[in-house]
Write an enzyme that holds these catalytic residues in place. Structure first.
Site, PDB file in Angstrom:
ATOM      1  N   CYS A 145      -4.656  12.905  13.226  1.00 42.58           N
ATOM      2  CA  CYS A 145      -5.358  11.638  13.048  1.00 42.58           C
ATOM      3  C   CYS A 145      -5.204  10.802  14.303  1.00 42.58           C
ATOM      4  O   CYS A 145      -4.593  11.244  15.280  1.00 42.58           O
ATOM      5  CB  CYS A 145      -4.886  10.916  11.801  1.00 42.58           C
ATOM      6  SG  CYS A 145      -3.357  10.053  12.025  1.00 42.58           S
ATOM      7  N   ARG A 157      -8.476  -0.646   4.746  1.00 42.14           N
ATOM      8  CA  ARG A 157      -7.590   0.341   4.116  1.00 42.14           C
ATOM      9  C   ARG A 157      -6.230  -0.270   3.806  1.00 42.14           C
ATOM     10  O   ARG A 157      -5.518   0.234   2.942  1.00 42.14           O
ATOM     11  CB  ARG A 157      -7.371   1.525   5.059  1.00 42.14           C
ATOM     12  CG  ARG A 157      -8.645   2.247   5.392  1.00 42.14           C
ATOM     13  CD  ARG A 157      -8.359   3.441   6.226  1.00 42.14           C
ATOM     14  NE  ARG A 157      -7.347   4.273   5.570  1.00 42.14           N
ATOM     15  CZ  ARG A 157      -6.921   5.412   6.037  1.00 42.14           C
ATOM     16  NH1 ARG A 157      -7.386   5.873   7.167  1.00 42.14           N
ATOM     17  NH2 ARG A 157      -6.008   6.098   5.390  1.00 42.14           N
ATOM     18  N   ARG A 190       0.656  14.635  13.196  1.00 40.33           N
ATOM     19  CA  ARG A 190       1.080  14.437  11.810  1.00 40.33           C
ATOM     20  C   ARG A 190       1.069  15.706  10.947  1.00 40.33           C
ATOM     21  O   ARG A 190       0.324  15.815   9.977  1.00 40.33           O
ATOM     22  CB  ARG A 190       0.251  13.328  11.171  1.00 40.33           C
ATOM     23  CG  ARG A 190       0.357  12.029  11.933  1.00 40.33           C
ATOM     24  CD  ARG A 190      -0.346  10.894  11.272  1.00 40.33           C
ATOM     25  NE  ARG A 190       0.387  10.362  10.134  1.00 40.33           N
ATOM     26  CZ  ARG A 190      -0.050   9.348   9.397  1.00 40.33           C
ATOM     27  NH1 ARG A 190      -1.203   8.784   9.659  1.00 40.33           N
ATOM     28  NH2 ARG A 190       0.667   8.913   8.390  1.00 40.33           N
ATOM     29  N   PRO A 191       1.933  16.677  11.255  1.00 38.79           N
ATOM     30  CA  PRO A 191       2.008  17.887  10.427  1.00 38.79           C
ATOM     31  C   PRO A 191       2.611  17.599   9.049  1.00 38.79           C
ATOM     32  O   PRO A 191       3.196  16.533   8.835  1.00 38.79           O
ATOM     33  CB  PRO A 191       2.934  18.805  11.235  1.00 38.79           C
ATOM     34  CG  PRO A 191       3.759  17.873  12.056  1.00 38.79           C
ATOM     35  CD  PRO A 191       2.901  16.676  12.353  1.00 38.79           C
ATOM     36  N   VAL A 192       2.448  18.539   8.106  1.00 41.15           N
ATOM     37  CA  VAL A 192       3.060  18.367   6.775  1.00 41.15           C
ATOM     38  C   VAL A 192       3.981  19.553   6.457  1.00 41.15           C
ATOM     39  O   VAL A 192       4.222  19.878   5.306  1.00 41.15           O
ATOM     40  CB  VAL A 192       2.000  18.198   5.651  1.00 41.15           C
ATOM     41  CG1 VAL A 192       1.310  16.854   5.757  1.00 41.15           C
ATOM     42  CG2 VAL A 192       0.983  19.332   5.660  1.00 41.15           C
ATOM     43  N   ASP A 193       4.516  20.178   7.521  1.00 36.78           N
ATOM     44  CA  ASP A 193       5.379  21.348   7.336  1.00 36.78           C
ATOM     45  C   ASP A 193       6.597  21.055   6.465  1.00 36.78           C
ATOM     46  O   ASP A 193       7.034  21.900   5.686  1.00 36.78           O
ATOM     47  CB  ASP A 193       5.821  21.890   8.705  1.00 36.78           C
ATOM     48  CG  ASP A 193       6.488  20.815   9.565  1.00 36.78           C
ATOM     49  OD1 ASP A 193       5.892  19.728   9.739  1.00 36.78           O
ATOM     50  OD2 ASP A 193       7.619  21.043  10.035  1.00 36.78           O
ATOM     51  N   LEU A 194       7.119  19.832   6.553  1.00 32.73           N
ATOM     52  CA  LEU A 194       8.330  19.518   5.773  1.00 32.73           C
ATOM     53  C   LEU A 194       8.020  19.429   4.280  1.00 32.73           C
ATOM     54  O   LEU A 194       8.842  19.807   3.441  1.00 32.73           O
ATOM     55  CB  LEU A 194       8.956  18.211   6.272  1.00 32.73           C
ATOM     56  CG  LEU A 194       9.491  18.278   7.700  1.00 32.73           C
ATOM     57  CD1 LEU A 194       9.788  16.880   8.235  1.00 32.73           C
ATOM     58  CD2 LEU A 194      10.759  19.142   7.746  1.00 32.73           C
ATOM     59  N   ARG A 214      -4.841  10.645   4.357  1.00 34.95           N
ATOM     60  CA  ARG A 214      -3.779  11.658   4.438  1.00 34.95           C
ATOM     61  C   ARG A 214      -2.796  11.557   3.294  1.00 34.95           C
ATOM     62  O   ARG A 214      -2.207  12.556   2.875  1.00 34.95           O
ATOM     63  CB  ARG A 214      -3.004  11.513   5.745  1.00 34.95           C
ATOM     64  CG  ARG A 214      -3.810  11.565   6.979  1.00 34.95           C
ATOM     65  CD  ARG A 214      -2.913  11.326   8.161  1.00 34.95           C
ATOM     66  NE  ARG A 214      -1.757  12.220   8.092  1.00 34.95           N
ATOM     67  CZ  ARG A 214      -1.753  13.464   8.501  1.00 34.95           C
ATOM     68  NH1 ARG A 214      -2.811  13.979   9.047  1.00 34.95           N
ATOM     69  NH2 ARG A 214      -0.676  14.211   8.379  1.00 34.95           N
ATOM     70  N   LYS A 247       0.833  -1.215   0.000  1.00 32.17           N
ATOM     71  CA  LYS A 247       0.000   0.000   0.000  1.00 32.17           C
ATOM     72  C   LYS A 247       0.866   1.263   0.000  1.00 32.17           C
ATOM     73  O   LYS A 247       0.641   2.173  -0.791  1.00 32.17           O
ATOM     74  CB  LYS A 247      -0.895  -0.006   1.252  1.00 32.17           C
ATOM     75  CG  LYS A 247      -1.539   1.317   1.530  1.00 32.17           C
ATOM     76  CD  LYS A 247      -2.422   1.291   2.759  1.00 32.17           C
ATOM     77  CE  LYS A 247      -1.731   1.520   4.084  1.00 32.17           C
ATOM     78  NZ  LYS A 247      -1.393   2.919   4.389  1.00 32.17           N
ATOM     79  N   ASN A 248       1.861   1.307   0.896  1.00 32.89           N
ATOM     80  CA  ASN A 248       2.616   2.550   1.058  1.00 32.89           C
ATOM     81  C   ASN A 248       3.639   2.790  -0.049  1.00 32.89           C
ATOM     82  O   ASN A 248       4.342   3.795  -0.053  1.00 32.89           O
ATOM     83  CB  ASN A 248       3.276   2.595   2.434  1.00 32.89           C
ATOM     84  CG  ASN A 248       2.231   2.795   3.527  1.00 32.89           C
ATOM     85  OD1 ASN A 248       1.072   3.120   3.232  1.00 32.89           O
ATOM     86  ND2 ASN A 248       2.631   2.598   4.775  1.00 32.89           N
ATOM     87  N   ASP A 288       4.815   0.755  12.099  1.00 40.63           N
ATOM     88  CA  ASP A 288       3.624   0.069  11.578  1.00 40.63           C
ATOM     89  C   ASP A 288       3.533  -1.391  12.026  1.00 40.63           C
ATOM     90  O   ASP A 288       2.552  -2.071  11.719  1.00 40.63           O
ATOM     91  CB  ASP A 288       3.593   0.139  10.036  1.00 40.63           C
ATOM     92  CG  ASP A 288       3.286   1.528   9.538  1.00 40.63           C
ATOM     93  OD1 ASP A 288       2.804   2.351  10.335  1.00 40.63           O
ATOM     94  OD2 ASP A 288       3.535   1.809   8.350  1.00 40.63           O
TER      95      ASP A 288
END
Ligand code: EPU
Length: 421
Positions: free
Chosen positions: A117, A400, A122-126, A93, A22-23, A308
């Site tokens: 979540c 999922r 879980r920020p996305v600043d990067l 996400r 999946k990933n 995980d």
């Protein structure tokens, strides 16, 4: 909402096939947006997250063609809108992965900002700072990231990730593949899925070196072309079935997988008492009917033990001989499964980012609730070893990330069924 009913106490025994990762499939699908011709991606797992990504493409005007073997052909030239709407991003996400490719290929993008979540903030600043380093102008307005490439397109950049981020590395690597000049990504994620994505980009004509190390160098090219690519096996699905077999004292042979991408997990399983043998594309685990021994572990970015797989090992420790400490260093709130397992008789103490698990001689079936994907998998494992029936609610989480989980577990002898609710 569907539920799973599992009657525990059966030793798993048998052979199953592992699905595509999946990933890896998600970033590879996003990367097809970079091509200037049709691209085919094979070995996609049949999962809800993959359907969501395909639905997102549909919203943008791209109609993927799916063949009977679930290979998908995508022609990004038909794109009509450059917006990833909140209704889809809030359910997955990983939709953020279209940001880099869209800005690089089409010069702009609007992607809803994912919220927190169940496992952390879980920020996305990067992701944002990486694109800004390449000259993109980014505004966050009304819950959307609005990004625009500079005149003449994104520029190659040196970017240092102050936290190792898997999708962050993937987003910036995809953008850099079509940028002007050289990009160097430092403290990059080394996960096998990053390497699989790099190999896919290379198959489309990208110039990338160092994927799988913490420094990735990308020399931007003017165009990326058609390719046909097969997604790698899912190492977390692999690990999950190995733990399930180990917890029940059973035996499992997994085909179409790769033993070299989960060494930290295999080491911990050996420490727990499992006999493991493997070939190029298979792994077999045999517990010979023994109860596992508790293990200590600490999650960290690859090649260390994966976050995980943390929840699944909490289940293993919950019925093991002895006490094991499980330390979670990647996400700040990834112990929700613990409180559900305690309802089944598990003896677990959480203190900060550590769960101290003392193995119980027997868990007991109970109604429990899945809170996220890997937490659901851990509850399935606990249910397989528990005495009596366990009813797992909210199993949409499991769909999922685990293809045909009931069928695969039934093939291994488990008593599991889905009840629509
Ligand atoms: N982080 C930041 N800023 C960012 C990005 C990340 O501070 O801009 C932090 C996160 O909050 C977290 C850490 O960095 O504490 C690592 O997060 P990462 O970005 O690596 O996670 P991700 O890319 O969002 C992927 C997987 C997850 C997996 C993590 C860690 C995909 C689609 N998702 O998430 O998979 O847990 O890497 O290995 O690849 C799952 O499959 O169940 C799952 C959650």
């Amino acid at each position: 909402m569907d539920k799973l009913i599992i009657t525990g106490g059966i030793r798993l025994d048998g052979e199953i096939r592992i699905s595509g990762a999946k990933n890896s499939a998600l970033p590879i699908l996003a990367a097809t947006l970079l091509a200037d011709g049709p691209v085919t991606v094979a070995n996609l797992p049949h999962l809800h997250d993959i359907t969501t990504m395909i639905e997102l493409f549909g919203r943008m005007g791209i109609e993927p063609v799916i063949d009977e073997k679930l290979a998908v052909e995508i022609d990004p030239r038909t794109i009509k809108t450059l917006i990833a709407p909140y209704e889809l991003v809030k359910t997955m996400r990983a939709s953020i992965l279209v940001l880099g490719p869209m800005v690089a290929r089409f010069g702009e993008a609007e992607v809803a900002l994912p919220g927190g979540c169940a496992i952390g903030s879980r920020p996305v600043d990067l992701h944002i700072r990486g694109l800004e380093a390449m000259g993109a102008k980014i505004d966050v307005e009304a819950g959307y990231i609005k990004a625009k490439a500079p005149e003449g397109g994104l520029r190659g950049a040196h970017f240092f990730f102050d936290t190792v981020s898997v999708t962050g590395t993937e987003n910036i690597m995809m953008a850099a593949a079509l940028a002007n000049g050289r990009s160097v990504l430092q403290n990059a994620a080394r996960e096998p899925e990053v390497v699989d994505l790099a190999n896919f980009l290379i198959a489309m004509g990208a110039k990338i070196q160092g994927a799988g190390t913490d420094t990735i160098t990308i020399d931007g090219v003017k165009r990326l072309g058609s390719a046909h690519y097969k997604v790698m096996p899912d190492r977390i699905e692999t690990g999950t079935y190995l733990v399930a077999a180990a917890a029940t004292g059973g035996r499992v042979k997994l085909k179409d997988t790769d033993p070299t991408i989960l060494e930290a997990v295999l080491d911990k399983l050996r420490e727990a008492g499992a006999e493991i043998t493997s070939g190029d594309d298979w792994i077999e685990l045999n517990m010979h009917g023994k109860r596992p021994k508790a293990v200590n572990l600490r999650t960290a970015p690859y090649p260390a033990f994966p976050t995980d797989m943390q929840a699944q090992f909490v289940s293993l420790n919950a019925i093991a001989e002895g006490t094991g400490a499980v330390i979670e260093t990647v996400f700040e709130n990834r112990f929700m499964h613990v409180y559900e397992m305690v309802r089944m008789g598990a003896q677990i103490l959480v203190e900060g980012n550590t769960a101290v698990v003392t193995g119980a001689a027997q868990l007991k079936g109970a109604p429990v609730m899945a809170t996220d994907l890997r937490a659901s998998a851990s509850l399935v494992i606990a249910a397989l070893v528990a005495e009596g029936d366990t009813l797992i609610d909210r199993i949409y989480h499991i769909d999922r990330g685990y293809e045909c989980i009931e069928e695969k577990l039934q093939q291994l002898g488990a008593k599991i069924r889905r009840v629509p609710g």
